[in-house]
Design a protein around this motif. Structure first.
Motif, PDB file in Angstrom:
ATOM      1  N   MET A 118      19.619  26.089  28.292  1.00 19.14           N
ATOM      2  CA  MET A 118      20.317  24.854  29.327  1.00 19.14           C
ATOM      3  C   MET A 118      21.032  25.881  30.635  1.00 19.14           C
ATOM      4  SD  MET A 118      20.350  21.727  28.361  1.00 19.14           S
ATOM      5  CE  MET A 118      21.789  20.978  29.154  1.00 19.14           C
ATOM      6  N   GLU A 119      21.250  26.943  30.237  1.00 17.31           N
ATOM      7  CA  GLU A 119      21.683  27.953  31.116  1.00 17.31           C
ATOM      8  C   GLU A 119      20.540  28.424  32.184  1.00 17.31           C
ATOM      9  OE1 GLU A 119      24.751  31.352  30.267  1.00 17.31           O
ATOM     10  OE2 GLU A 119      22.747  32.226  30.211  1.00 17.31           O
ATOM     11  N   GLU A 120      19.480  28.399  31.533  1.00 15.74           N
ATOM     12  CA  GLU A 120      18.401  28.881  32.503  1.00 15.74           C
ATOM     13  C   GLU A 120      18.066  28.034  33.618  1.00 15.74           C
ATOM     14  OE1 GLU A 120      15.355  31.395  31.984  1.00 15.74           O
ATOM     15  OE2 GLU A 120      17.564  32.519  31.806  1.00 15.74           O
ATOM     16  N   ILE A 121      18.286  26.475  33.369  1.00 16.60           N
ATOM     17  CA  ILE A 121      17.873  25.613  34.393  1.00 16.60           C
ATOM     18  C   ILE A 121      19.179  24.932  34.967  1.00 16.60           C
ATOM     19  CG2 ILE A 121      15.689  24.846  33.034  1.00 16.60           C
ATOM     20  CD1 ILE A 121      17.570  22.261  32.108  1.00 16.60           C
ATOM     21  N   SER A 122      20.299  25.445  34.769  1.00 18.41           N
ATOM     22  CA  SER A 122      21.370  24.942  35.423  1.00 18.41           C
ATOM     23  C   SER A 122      21.289  25.662  36.892  1.00 18.41           C
ATOM     24  CB  SER A 122      22.669  25.251  34.673  1.00 18.41           C
ATOM     25  OG  SER A 122      22.726  26.627  34.748  1.00 18.41           O
ATOM     26  N   THR A 123      22.085  24.741  37.809  1.00 17.12           N
ATOM     27  CA  THR A 123      22.281  25.579  39.134  1.00 17.12           C
ATOM     28  C   THR A 123      23.524  25.930  39.381  1.00 17.12           C
ATOM     29  OG1 THR A 123      23.030  23.214  39.840  1.00 17.12           O
ATOM     30  CG2 THR A 123      20.637  23.824  40.049  1.00 17.12           C
ATOM     31  N   SER A 124      24.606  25.506  38.549  1.00 13.59           N
ATOM     32  CA  SER A 124      26.025  25.875  38.839  1.00 13.59           C
ATOM     33  C   SER A 124      26.850  25.874  37.564  1.00 13.59           C
ATOM     34  CB  SER A 124      26.794  25.558  39.555  1.00 13.59           C
ATOM     35  OG  SER A 124      27.170  24.093  39.369  1.00 13.59           O
ATOM     36  N   ILE A 125      27.355  26.896  37.025  1.00 12.47           N
ATOM     37  CA  ILE A 125      28.369  27.012  36.062  1.00 12.47           C
ATOM     38  C   ILE A 125      29.814  27.157  36.255  1.00 12.47           C
ATOM     39  CG2 ILE A 125      28.685  28.234  33.482  1.00 12.47           C
ATOM     40  CD1 ILE A 125      25.860  28.885  33.899  1.00 12.47           C
ATOM     41  N   ARG A 126      30.561  26.271  35.456  1.00 13.77           N
ATOM     42  CA  ARG A 126      32.168  26.621  35.712  1.00 13.77           C
ATOM     43  C   ARG A 126      32.625  26.694  34.557  1.00 13.77           C
ATOM     44  NH1 ARG A 126      34.993  22.956  40.116  1.00 13.77           N
ATOM     45  NH2 ARG A 126      35.052  21.304  38.403  1.00 13.77           N
ATOM     46  N   SER A 127      33.247  27.913  34.173  1.00 15.96           N
ATOM     47  CA  SER A 127      33.770  28.369  32.773  1.00 15.96           C
ATOM     48  C   SER A 127      35.308  28.774  32.894  1.00 15.96           C
ATOM     49  CB  SER A 127      32.810  29.601  32.489  1.00 15.96           C
ATOM     50  OG  SER A 127      33.175  29.964  31.170  1.00 15.96           O
ATOM     51  N   TRP A 128      35.994  28.354  31.740  1.00 14.17           N
ATOM     52  CA  TRP A 128      37.308  28.598  31.573  1.00 14.17           C
ATOM     53  C   TRP A 128      37.495  29.397  30.218  1.00 14.17           C
ATOM     54  CZ3 TRP A 128      42.341  29.736  32.229  1.00 14.17           C
ATOM     55  CH2 TRP A 128      43.282  29.558  31.217  1.00 14.17           C
ATOM     56  N   GLN A 129      38.100  30.333  30.277  1.00 20.69           N
ATOM     57  CA  GLN A 129      38.054  31.435  29.108  1.00 20.69           C
ATOM     58  C   GLN A 129      39.591  31.795  28.707  1.00 20.69           C
ATOM     59  OE1 GLN A 129      35.687  31.773  27.260  1.00 20.69           O
ATOM     60  NE2 GLN A 129      34.068  30.563  28.205  1.00 20.69           N
ATOM     61  N   ILE A 130      39.963  31.628  27.801  1.00 20.78           N
ATOM     62  CA  ILE A 130      41.431  32.094  27.465  1.00 20.78           C
ATOM     63  C   ILE A 130      41.491  33.255  26.423  1.00 20.78           C
ATOM     64  CG2 ILE A 130      42.178  29.673  27.326  1.00 20.78           C
ATOM     65  CD1 ILE A 130      42.187  29.556  24.381  1.00 20.78           C
ATOM     66  N   SER A 131      40.267  33.613  25.694  1.00 22.87           N
ATOM     67  CA  SER A 131      40.219  34.854  24.957  1.00 22.87           C
ATOM     68  C   SER A 131      39.118  35.918  24.996  1.00 22.87           C
ATOM     69  CB  SER A 131      40.177  34.512  23.561  1.00 22.87           C
ATOM     70  OG  SER A 131      39.231  33.694  23.324  1.00 22.87           O
ATOM     71  N   LEU A 132      38.127  35.518  26.033  1.00 23.27           N
ATOM     72  CA  LEU A 132      37.120  36.564  26.052  1.00 23.27           C
ATOM     73  C   LEU A 132      36.493  36.497  27.615  1.00 23.27           C
ATOM     74  CD1 LEU A 132      34.690  35.454  23.033  1.00 23.27           C
ATOM     75  CD2 LEU A 132      36.362  37.417  23.162  1.00 23.27           C
ATOM     76  N   ILE A 133      35.811  37.665  27.946  1.00 26.84           N
ATOM     77  CA  ILE A 133      35.171  37.681  29.066  1.00 26.84           C
ATOM     78  C   ILE A 133      33.722  36.539  28.927  1.00 26.84           C
ATOM     79  CG2 ILE A 133      33.752  38.874  30.474  1.00 26.84           C
ATOM     80  CD1 ILE A 133      36.814  39.550  30.626  1.00 26.84           C
ATOM     81  N   PRO A 134      33.652  35.714  29.736  1.00 29.44           N
ATOM     82  CA  PRO A 134      32.257  35.170  29.690  1.00 29.44           C
ATOM     83  C   PRO A 134      31.228  35.782  29.631  1.00 29.44           C
ATOM     84  CG  PRO A 134      33.613  34.176  31.703  1.00 29.44           C
ATOM     85  CD  PRO A 134      34.298  35.662  31.019  1.00 29.44           C
ATOM     86  N   GLY A 135      30.111  35.454  29.029  1.00 30.48           N
ATOM     87  CA  GLY A 135      29.025  35.965  28.452  1.00 30.48           C
ATOM     88  C   GLY A 135      28.141  36.586  29.621  1.00 30.48           C
ATOM     89  N   LEU A 136      28.045  36.008  30.559  1.00 24.43           N
ATOM     90  CA  LEU A 136      27.254  36.332  31.877  1.00 24.43           C
ATOM     91  C   LEU A 136      28.059  37.498  32.620  1.00 24.43           C
ATOM     92  CD1 LEU A 136      26.123  32.986  33.405  1.00 24.43           C
ATOM     93  CD2 LEU A 136      24.939  34.607  32.158  1.00 24.43           C
ATOM     94  N   LEU A 137      29.285  37.707  32.159  1.00 28.64           N
ATOM     95  CA  LEU A 137      29.699  38.972  32.811  1.00 28.64           C
ATOM     96  C   LEU A 137      30.411  40.015  31.886  1.00 28.64           C
ATOM     97  CD1 LEU A 137      32.243  36.823  35.233  1.00 28.64           C
ATOM     98  CD2 LEU A 137      29.978  38.090  35.652  1.00 28.64           C
ATOM     99  N   GLN A 138      30.042  39.977  30.559  1.00 29.56           N
ATOM    100  CA  GLN A 138      30.177  41.184  29.577  1.00 29.56           C
ATOM    101  C   GLN A 138      29.390  42.231  29.722  1.00 29.56           C
ATOM    102  OE1 GLN A 138      30.089  39.564  25.671  1.00 29.56           O
ATOM    103  NE2 GLN A 138      31.434  37.719  26.066  1.00 29.56           N
ATOM    104  N   THR A 139      29.747  43.354  29.569  1.00 30.87           N
ATOM    105  CA  THR A 139      29.213  44.756  29.222  1.00 30.87           C
ATOM    106  C   THR A 139      28.551  44.554  27.978  1.00 30.87           C
ATOM    107  OG1 THR A 139      31.066  45.959  28.582  1.00 30.87           O
ATOM    108  CG2 THR A 139      30.717  45.754  31.049  1.00 30.87           C
ATOM    109  N   ALA A 140      27.385  45.434  27.809  1.00 30.07           N
ATOM    110  CA  ALA A 140      26.993  45.505  26.434  1.00 30.07           C
ATOM    111  C   ALA A 140      28.021  46.294  25.473  1.00 30.07           C
ATOM    112  CB  ALA A 140      25.781  46.435  26.437  1.00 30.07           C
TER     113      ALA A 140
END
Length: 297
Positions: A118-140
């Motif tokens: 689903m992420e692959e075909i989306s044009t925009s993502i809005r993400s609210w996070q309270i405990s973790l960095i969103p996966g698309l911005l995490q370092t390994a």
């Protein structure tokens, strides 16, 4: 407590499976049929099928053939070739997902592959996070630290697979037509020492780098903001290019992934996101806070 309709994972029905991608496509076909004023019986006659098949198609229970989609769209009066192309691409992705032929086939836990598709075909993502960095911005390193701390992950090799998979996913932020990413994170996410000071310093450097991308907007909800409308938990809103297409809302829980796919849920979570974004620091002030924490870590 507000109750919403949800699906926690792909749902089997005999030898059929309802997937998020197929439900998305089925919902679009249903919307087009309603706009054309046609009944399910008339749609079934158009493709020489039974009413039952149309029901299964519109509810996402069966993979869809391109000829059926083309005939139905013609019957519904769809003249936009670009929209038709997107529907056909959605059907192709769903068929690949069912056969596990996407690059995400190595996803180490149930449901992740479906989310990535689903992420692959989306044009925009809005993400609210309270405990973790969103996966698309995490370092390994940050992802590995999360895996080590999670009792569900016992195999170090699986943790490494997850870390590399998240790095590969981040490619959608780059290129000629990158996804538009709007992230709001609670200040606690930055202060929680996942993996220790060195890992967090690298993670905050990654956030600062991402904030310079024209398609990434990053805000921080500070502690001082007090009560806010998104205390119930994290979520992401995935939007698509089709005109009139409904957003899909996704949330992780301890027991699985939850998908919310109707108009009421979409509108509700968009209002919640807008509310928490208004209470957050501006992108400029958010970057300054992240940089100060990076220097002090």
């Amino acid at each position: 407590m507000r109750h919403t309709g949800s699906v926690t994972r792909t749902t089997p029905l005999g030898n059929r499976t309802s997937t998020v991608l197929a439900r998305k496509l089925g919902g679009e076909l249903l919307r087009l049929r309603d706009a054309a004023g046609m009944t399910q019986r008339q749609a079934a006659e158009a493709i020489n099928a039974t009413n039952s098949k149309i029901v299964k198609m519109e509810q996402g229970w069966v993979p869809m053939r391109d000829p059926d989609i083309r005939i139905l769209c013609e019957a519904y009066g769809l003249e936009d070739a670009e929209v038709l192309g997107r529907l056909l691409e959605l059907a192709k992705l769903d068929r690949e997902r069912r056969k596990a032929k996407g690059w995400w086939r190595g996803a180490p836990y149930v449901g992740l592959g479906e989310y990535i598709s689903m992420e692959e075909i989306s044009t925009s993502i809005r993400s609210w996070q309270i405990s973790l960095i969103p996966g698309l911005l995490q370092t390994a390193a940050y992802t590995r630290a999360l895996g080590v701390a999670d009792s569900r992950w016992e195999d170090p090799d699986e943790i490494e697979v997850a870390a590399q998979l998240k790095q590969k996913r981040q490619g959608c932020l780059l290129g000629e037509d990158p996804v538009q990413l709007y992230v709001v994170i609670w200040e606690a996410v930055l202060r929680q020492q996942i993996g220790g000071p060195e890992v967090m310093r690298g993670q905050m450097e990654r956030l600062l780098e991402a904030s310079t991308l024209p398609n990434v907007r990053l805000q921080v909800l500070p502690f001082r903001s007090g009560a806010h409308p998104a205390t119930a938990g994290p979520f992401s809103i995935l939007s698509f290019a089709e005109e009139g297409a409904l957003d899909v809302v996704h949330s992780d829980t301890h027991t699985g992934m939850v998908w919310m796919e109707n108009e009421e849920d979409s509108a509700y979570f968009n209002r919640v996101f807008d509310g928490v974004a208004r209470l957050s620091l501006s992108p400029h002030d958010s970057v300054e806070l992240i940089d100060s924490l990076r220097k002090g870590s």
